[in-house]
Design an enzyme around this catalytic site. Structure first.
Site, PDB file in Angstrom:
ATOM      1  N   THR A 231       0.849  -1.188   0.000  1.00 57.70           N
ATOM      2  CA  THR A 231       0.000   0.000   0.000  1.00 57.70           C
ATOM      3  C   THR A 231       0.886   1.240   0.000  1.00 57.70           C
ATOM      4  O   THR A 231       2.082   1.164   0.287  1.00 57.70           O
ATOM      5  CB  THR A 231      -0.915   0.047   1.224  1.00 57.70           C
ATOM      6  N   ASP A 232       0.312   2.376  -0.305  1.00 50.67           N
ATOM      7  CA  ASP A 232       1.030   3.623  -0.078  1.00 50.67           C
ATOM      8  C   ASP A 232       0.925   3.976   1.406  1.00 50.67           C
ATOM      9  O   ASP A 232       0.255   3.293   2.180  1.00 50.67           O
ATOM     10  CB  ASP A 232       0.455   4.731  -0.972  1.00 50.67           C
ATOM     11  N   TYR A 233       1.588   5.044   1.792  1.00 51.19           N
ATOM     12  CA  TYR A 233       1.754   5.428   3.202  1.00 51.19           C
ATOM     13  C   TYR A 233       0.387   5.583   3.879  1.00 51.19           C
ATOM     14  O   TYR A 233      -0.377   6.485   3.566  1.00 51.19           O
ATOM     15  CB  TYR A 233       2.518   6.743   3.241  1.00 51.19           C
ATOM     16  N   THR A 234       0.067   4.684   4.811  1.00 55.52           N
ATOM     17  CA  THR A 234      -1.220   4.627   5.537  1.00 55.52           C
ATOM     18  C   THR A 234      -2.409   4.550   4.586  1.00 55.52           C
ATOM     19  O   THR A 234      -3.504   5.009   4.910  1.00 55.52           O
ATOM     20  CB  THR A 234      -1.394   5.804   6.530  1.00 55.52           C
ATOM     21  N   GLY A 235      -2.196   3.946   3.426  1.00 54.39           N
ATOM     22  CA  GLY A 235      -3.281   3.859   2.449  1.00 54.39           C
ATOM     23  C   GLY A 235      -4.472   3.073   2.943  1.00 54.39           C
ATOM     24  O   GLY A 235      -5.622   3.356   2.568  1.00 54.39           O
TER      25      GLY A 235
END
Length: 777
Positions: free
Chosen positions: A270-274
């Site tokens: 995932t992207d950052y805290t996605g």
């Protein structure tokens, strides 16, 4: 668009991982899905992780981001390998976007070189340096097609064109990964952002995307497939939603297309805290969205720890399965195996190798050459450029002697103190025969609120204690003594990049006032423009004698720019994004479609598809860029004008260097399908060649075209070509081509492809929802 080559399984790897997973507890398996960032690391989001050392000992961490140097990473890895129960090594990742410590031009600038071997080389150097610092996983390349320059992250990609984006995606992946991920000079690529992030509404960061599947497959997905075919080991899900479904939990993207159609066998992060951010999208609480993300095909949770804190409970409640957890865990362990981390978890921590490899003279020289090859000459009235190495130059502008902004966005490991500003570059290249007089002339912006936003990471848009009027007067006094004025203007580095969307993409007013005053002197005025996006330069195009688009060039910015200014390198860059005249034209791009009432010319004509207050065409079109020499194109010649089936067409032109300097030209091939079952773009880039010619030299440039180049997705989402007439354009830009026509028929016994039954799917239904929704992409 399917990948016809099935993934191969290494039997040794399978046996090793089978044995390891048989020993793992549920907590340890979920732990492999947890990617953390230390509180001390570079923060690229609003959340960091705490008590990471303790979690590593417990086997609850699979990887760490944004930490580097052998000493740091050795100590962290030692905890994982020697203090955890099963001694599973960590995977270390970093945002290596355009170089590690030797910083290259931003990706948008690199794309303007149209030089695949050079781009591949920059990725290899970045891999060598990052791996020498212990990093074996990089969050690059970004292959999002972007046609809205308001979006700050356009700086990270390759521009507006699908075909060029495919070629660059291939080059970057091969440059990073080589042919053996366990080598000490390779890293695993992470292709991002899957998918459609570059089409965010309004060019606003993290915003929604609503798009037909036809357009998605035709324009936005091909660079991802090209990267996967090149062997990319991992992929990052996008922040945005796609047609109402957040990409992080989009089963149609992450499983149906990525896994089933394309055969991708790497892992998805995932992207950052996605995952956590899907709650704000409105699809459920953390436990719900974490389960949905896993089931859709997200394997690793970056920083948010939704998997770590909820999956065990979701398994007990039947919301996820053991098989889904095991599959995600296996994919991450396979990546570590391929990288050689199980064979030797300390192999990549070597201070001596880091000292030798990082920012070596050879790397800096490569960076310098890359800067020069990425610059685009937009205007050169009366051949003011190249400059002479004698006389007096007035070097003016807030970016002329600046170091902090040279690196551009996303250069976390770069050291701005080691960057070369334009002022130093001019001295290095011109030598002692030239007098250089300097004045700052203006702030990057006088807007304190904008400056504060641009200064989030560092003070790159400082505001001088002098008044704007005093600074301009000082600049005019310097200009009065000079033969020519060189003004270095543009954005601060963090006025583009993530969360740096702008509705006004012009040069800030403080600098516009300076340019106006300098132009009024009547002296030759050269603008060197630094930015991370296309800018609206209509007024500046009128005021300046010459304009050199240098973008943000990285560590060797000043030297590379000076090489171009003084003619030690003849500029060869071509734009990969159209430059709008004003924001009202956005989106403006070359591969647009015709309307039923197309504009017959740039002149206004009522009841046609035109603006009342501006032309339709951009200020500078896709593929445009000038040289210090001149090139002429002969007529387009086809080796045949009637073809059938899988025959190959050869289209050629004679290119001549009619000037007095050696130079490189990017010869571009565009195809137009004038009659089809679906409306087609007025021109589509289908090939290009970068050619070096000596003065007076001629060369025949030939492109081979097959039916593959004619294919498109029809209304039934079948990718095929249709018989008929085709126009083949060859030229120096999307708006400066010569054309010839050929007819292509199918053999009498050949039938067009039919639509296959396809299952479209969305993520699993959130547990709290009771309404059954139609499944669609």
């Amino acid at each position: 668009m399917a990948n016809d080559t099935p993934p191969k399984t290494d039997p040794k790897m399978k046996a090793f991982i089978d044995g390891l997973m048989a020993q793992m507890t549920l907590d340890e398996k979920i732990g492999q899905l947890n990617l953390v960032a230390n509180p001390s690391s570079v923060i690229t989001g609003a959340v960091v992780n705490m008590a990471t050392d303790k979690k590593i000992r417990q086997g609850l961490v699979g990887g760490m981001i944004n930490e580097w140097t052998p000493e740091k990473l050795y100590n962290i890895q030692k905890i994982a390998v020697e203090k955890s129960r099963l001694h599973i090594p960590l995977l270390f990742g970093e945002d290596v976007i355009h170089g590690h410590k030797t910083v290259f031009p931003i990706p948008l600038a690199l794309s303007c070189s149209w030089d695949m071997e050079m781009i591949k080389k920059t990725a290899h150097i970045a891999a060598t340096e990052a791996a020498a610092d212990g990093v074996k996983w990089v969050f690059s390349p970004m292959v999002d097609i972007a046609r809205d320059p308001r979006w700050g992250r356009i700086a990270e990609g390759s521009g507006e064109d699908t075909h060029l984006g495919e070629r660059i995606a291939e080059a970057m992946v091969k440059g990073y990964q080589g042919d053996d991920l366990s080598r000490v000079d390779t890293v695993m690529a992470c292709v991002k952002h899957f998918a459609l992030y570059g089409a965010a509404e309004g060019g606003r960061e993290y915003n929604t995307v609503d798009m037909s599947e036809q357009k998605m497959r035709e324009t936005y997905l091909p660079p991802f497939l090209a990267a996967i075919k090149a062997g990319a080991g991992s992929l990052m899900a996008a922040f945005n939603d796609v047609n109402g479904v957040p990409a992080t939990m989009h089963k149609g993207l992450l499983t149906d297309i990525l896994r089933k159609e394309w055969g991708f066998d790497g892992f998805v992060v995932t992207d950052y805290t996605g995952i956590n951010e899907m709650t704000a999208h409105g699809v459920g609480d953390l436990k719900t969205v974490s389960a949905l993300a896993l089931k859709a095909g997200s394997d690793m949770d970056m920083v948010g720890e939704g998997f770590l804190t909820t999956l065990k409970q979701s398994l007990a409640e039947g919301k996820v399965t053991q098989q889904e957890i095991d599959q995600a865990c296996r994919r991450i362990l396979e990546a570590k195996y391929k990288l050689g981390l199980f064979a030797d978890p300390y192999k990549f921590f070597n201070k001596q190798r880091a000292a030798q490899e990082i920012m070596s003279p050879a790397n800096r020289q490569a960076a310098r050459e890359t800067v020069a090859r990425s610059c685009v000459l937009l205007k050169n009235k009366d051949n003011v450029l190249p400059l002479k190495k004698t006389g007096t130059i007035a070097l003016i502008g807030p970016l002329a002697a600046d170091k902090k902004n040279m690196l551009g966005t996303w250069a976390w490991a770069g050291d701005a103190d080691k960057a070369i500003p334009v002022s130093d570059g001019i001295k290095n290249v011109a030598g002692n025969g030239l007098t250089v007089l300097y004045a700052k002339g203006a702030n990057i912006t006088d807007d304190k609120e904008l400056a504060e936003k641009a200064n989030f990471f560092d003070k790159t848009a400082s505001i001088d204690s002098r008044t704007p009027a005093q600074m301009i007067l000082e600049a005019l006094a310097v200009a009065k003594k000079a033969d020519v004025i060189v003004a270095v203007v543009g954005e601060a580095r963090d006025m583009s990049g993530e969360c740096s969307s702008r509705t006004d993409i012009g040069i800030p007013e403080s600098q516009r006032n300076l340019i106006k005053a300098l132009a009024a002197t009547g002296k030759p005025l050269v603008l060197v423009v630094m930015s991370g996006r296309p800018l609206t330069l209509e007024k500046e195009n009128e005021q300046a004698s010459s304009i050199l688009m240098s973008w943000f060039g990285g560590t060797e910015s000043g030297n590379g720019i000076a090489d171009v200014l003084f003619g030690d390198y003849n500029p060869s860059g071509k734009l990969t994004t159209s430059f709008p005249r004003n924001v009202g034209q956005i989106p403006v791009y070359h591969a647009h479609k015709s309307t039923g009432r197309p504009a017959p010319s740039d002149d206004f004509k009522k009841f046609t598809s035109v603006y009342m207050d501006a032309p339709n065409k951009p200020l500078y079109p896709f593929g445009y860029g000038m040289s210090y020499t001149n090139f002429s194109y002969g007529p387009v010649k086809l080796d045949k004008t009637a073809l059938k089936g899988d025959e190959t067409l050869k289209a050629s032109v004679t290119l001549t260097n009619t000037g007095a300097r050696a130079g490189e030209e990017v010869v571009q091939l565009y195809i137009n399908d004038p009659v089809a079952s679906c409306t087609r773009p007025v021109k589509e880039l289908k090939g290009f060649q970068k050619v070096l010619l000596q003065p007076g030299e001629k060369k025949e440039i030939t492109f081979e075209i097959t039916p593959e180049d004619l294919k498109f997705y029809n209304a039934d989402l079948v990718r095929d070509w249709e018989p008929g007439d085709f126009n083949f354009h060859i030229g120096s830009s999307s708006e400066n081509t010569k054309a010839a026509k050929a007819r292509w028929e199918r053999p009498a016994d050949a039938a067009p492809k039919k639509a296959a039954a396809r299952k479209r799917s969305t993520p699993e239904k959130p547990v709290q929802q009771k309404v059954v929704r139609k499944k669609t992409l």
